[in-house]
Motif scaffolding. Sequence first.
Motif, PDB file in Angstrom:
ATOM      1  N   TYR A  71       0.923  -1.130  -0.182  1.00  0.00           N
ATOM      2  CA  TYR A  71      -0.006   0.021   0.051  1.00  0.00           C
ATOM      3  C   TYR A  71       1.032   1.242   0.258  1.00  0.00           C
ATOM      4  O   TYR A  71       1.985   1.307   0.536  1.00  0.00           O
ATOM      5  CB  TYR A  71      -0.848   0.017   1.289  1.00  0.00           C
ATOM      6  CG  TYR A  71      -1.928  -1.004   1.416  1.00  0.00           C
ATOM      7  CD1 TYR A  71      -3.056  -1.163   0.690  1.00  0.00           C
ATOM      8  CD2 TYR A  71      -1.506  -2.311   2.069  1.00  0.00           C
ATOM      9  CE1 TYR A  71      -3.780  -2.282   0.773  1.00  0.00           C
ATOM     10  CE2 TYR A  71      -2.418  -3.385   2.109  1.00  0.00           C
ATOM     11  CZ  TYR A  71      -3.609  -3.262   1.380  1.00  0.00           C
ATOM     12  OH  TYR A  71      -4.451  -4.512   1.537  1.00  0.00           O
ATOM     13  N   ILE A  74      -1.707   8.498  -0.515  1.00  0.00           N
ATOM     14  CA  ILE A  74      -1.926   9.384  -1.484  1.00  0.00           C
ATOM     15  C   ILE A  74      -1.796  10.740  -1.249  1.00  0.00           C
ATOM     16  O   ILE A  74      -2.399  11.266  -0.206  1.00  0.00           O
ATOM     17  CB  ILE A  74      -3.393   9.071  -2.214  1.00  0.00           C
ATOM     18  CG1 ILE A  74      -3.644   7.664  -2.633  1.00  0.00           C
ATOM     19  CG2 ILE A  74      -3.949  10.075  -3.275  1.00  0.00           C
ATOM     20  CD1 ILE A  74      -5.104   7.509  -3.283  1.00  0.00           C
ATOM     21  N   SER A  86     -14.916  11.230  -1.839  1.00  0.00           N
ATOM     22  CA  SER A  86     -14.866  10.163  -3.056  1.00  0.00           C
ATOM     23  C   SER A  86     -13.425   9.899  -3.598  1.00  0.00           C
ATOM     24  O   SER A  86     -13.343   8.831  -4.487  1.00  0.00           O
ATOM     25  CB  SER A  86     -15.598  10.924  -4.345  1.00  0.00           C
ATOM     26  OG  SER A  86     -14.839  11.857  -4.581  1.00  0.00           O
ATOM     27  N   ALA A  87     -12.478  10.452  -2.913  1.00  0.00           N
ATOM     28  CA  ALA A  87     -11.122  10.091  -3.182  1.00  0.00           C
ATOM     29  C   ALA A  87     -10.721   8.856  -2.759  1.00  0.00           C
ATOM     30  O   ALA A  87     -10.995   8.410  -1.361  1.00  0.00           O
ATOM     31  CB  ALA A  87     -10.172  11.326  -2.730  1.00  0.00           C
ATOM     32  N   PRO A  88      -9.722   8.276  -3.267  1.00  0.00           N
ATOM     33  CA  PRO A  88      -9.305   6.755  -2.513  1.00  0.00           C
ATOM     34  C   PRO A  88      -8.365   7.062  -1.436  1.00  0.00           C
ATOM     35  O   PRO A  88      -7.698   8.123  -1.388  1.00  0.00           O
ATOM     36  CB  PRO A  88      -8.467   6.204  -3.796  1.00  0.00           C
ATOM     37  CG  PRO A  88      -8.181   7.225  -4.748  1.00  0.00           C
ATOM     38  CD  PRO A  88      -9.460   8.333  -4.745  1.00  0.00           C
ATOM     39  N   ARG A  89      -8.578   6.049  -0.442  1.00  0.00           N
ATOM     40  CA  ARG A  89      -7.569   6.515   0.612  1.00  0.00           C
ATOM     41  C   ARG A  89      -6.287   5.942   0.565  1.00  0.00           C
ATOM     42  O   ARG A  89      -5.389   6.252   1.328  1.00  0.00           O
ATOM     43  CB  ARG A  89      -8.431   5.788   2.009  1.00  0.00           C
ATOM     44  CG  ARG A  89      -9.838   6.189   2.368  1.00  0.00           C
ATOM     45  CD  ARG A  89     -10.294   5.460   3.399  1.00  0.00           C
ATOM     46  NE  ARG A  89     -10.860   4.123   2.991  1.00  0.00           N
ATOM     47  CZ  ARG A  89     -10.434   2.941   3.262  1.00  0.00           C
ATOM     48  NH1 ARG A  89      -9.535   2.828   4.259  1.00  0.00           N
ATOM     49  NH2 ARG A  89     -10.815   1.760   2.771  1.00  0.00           N
ATOM     50  N   TYR A  90      -5.897   5.161  -0.465  1.00  0.00           N
ATOM     51  CA  TYR A  90      -4.431   4.635  -0.664  1.00  0.00           C
ATOM     52  C   TYR A  90      -4.521   3.942  -2.080  1.00  0.00           C
ATOM     53  O   TYR A  90      -5.362   3.898  -2.750  1.00  0.00           O
ATOM     54  CB  TYR A  90      -4.240   3.409   0.491  1.00  0.00           C
ATOM     55  CG  TYR A  90      -5.301   2.355   0.665  1.00  0.00           C
ATOM     56  CD1 TYR A  90      -5.008   1.304  -0.476  1.00  0.00           C
ATOM     57  CD2 TYR A  90      -6.059   2.303   1.242  1.00  0.00           C
ATOM     58  CE1 TYR A  90      -6.152   0.368  -0.299  1.00  0.00           C
ATOM     59  CE2 TYR A  90      -7.252   1.579   1.435  1.00  0.00           C
ATOM     60  CZ  TYR A  90      -7.058   0.203   0.493  1.00  0.00           C
ATOM     61  OH  TYR A  90      -8.060  -0.705   0.578  1.00  0.00           O
ATOM     62  N   ILE A  91      -3.156   3.639  -2.509  1.00  0.00           N
ATOM     63  CA  ILE A  91      -3.038   3.186  -3.776  1.00  0.00           C
ATOM     64  C   ILE A  91      -2.372   1.731  -3.414  1.00  0.00           C
ATOM     65  O   ILE A  91      -1.803   1.385  -2.324  1.00  0.00           O
ATOM     66  CB  ILE A  91      -2.176   3.955  -4.553  1.00  0.00           C
ATOM     67  CG1 ILE A  91      -0.733   4.238  -3.820  1.00  0.00           C
ATOM     68  CG2 ILE A  91      -2.658   5.175  -5.103  1.00  0.00           C
ATOM     69  CD1 ILE A  91       0.410   4.759  -5.016  1.00  0.00           C
TER      70      ILE A  91
END
Length: 202
Positions: A71, A74, A86-91
């Motif tokens: 992980y 971001i 709505s933004a992802p919490r991680y990549i």
Amino acid sequence: MRQLRKDDISLEVVEIQRIAHQLTSVLYLLHSSAVSIAHGDLYIDIIVLEISNVDSLSAIEMFEMFGHPEYGNICTATGDCPSSPSAPRYIVQPADLGKVFSWRTGNIKVIDFGQSFRLNNLPPALGTPAHYCSPELLVHNMAGKPSDTWTLACCIFEIRMGEDLFDGLGYDDETLHQRVELLGPMDDSLMYVKLYGFSGSR
């Protein structure tokens, strides 16, 4: 498909031809009167290879094959963490597809229809990467069957040759220059002069 380039995995010519045929068939179906939509954002990243046998693996077997997910945080260009719900919490680092490459079925899937549109209701603009855009999409924001077909050709070239047909790092005017260099003078050259200061002559 782009992950294959990153992992330096090559396909046989026969398989490339099969993929190109399937991709063309997908677009033909989408553009047909029965469906009548354009994908709007067709590029190499949204063409994926179908693989078999994965559904039969347990979670433990998946971890043994691919390892545990890696992980990452971001952050925006300013160093802030996105606060939008709505933004992802991680990549997550992509898995090594080379380990299941032999499981491919020979078929593809086209994904991400987030910018698709009805052919009788053209959008005012699209977010297609500039180096996949047709000239009319770059200059006039004219999207439709022709712009979809242009991106299809760019994708087939990239799959076959392993490199982009046009440079993906330039701005819109630079990508137009590249098209003129490759294809010669284009229609509506007066508009090109008005917008970009060149006539399309070599």
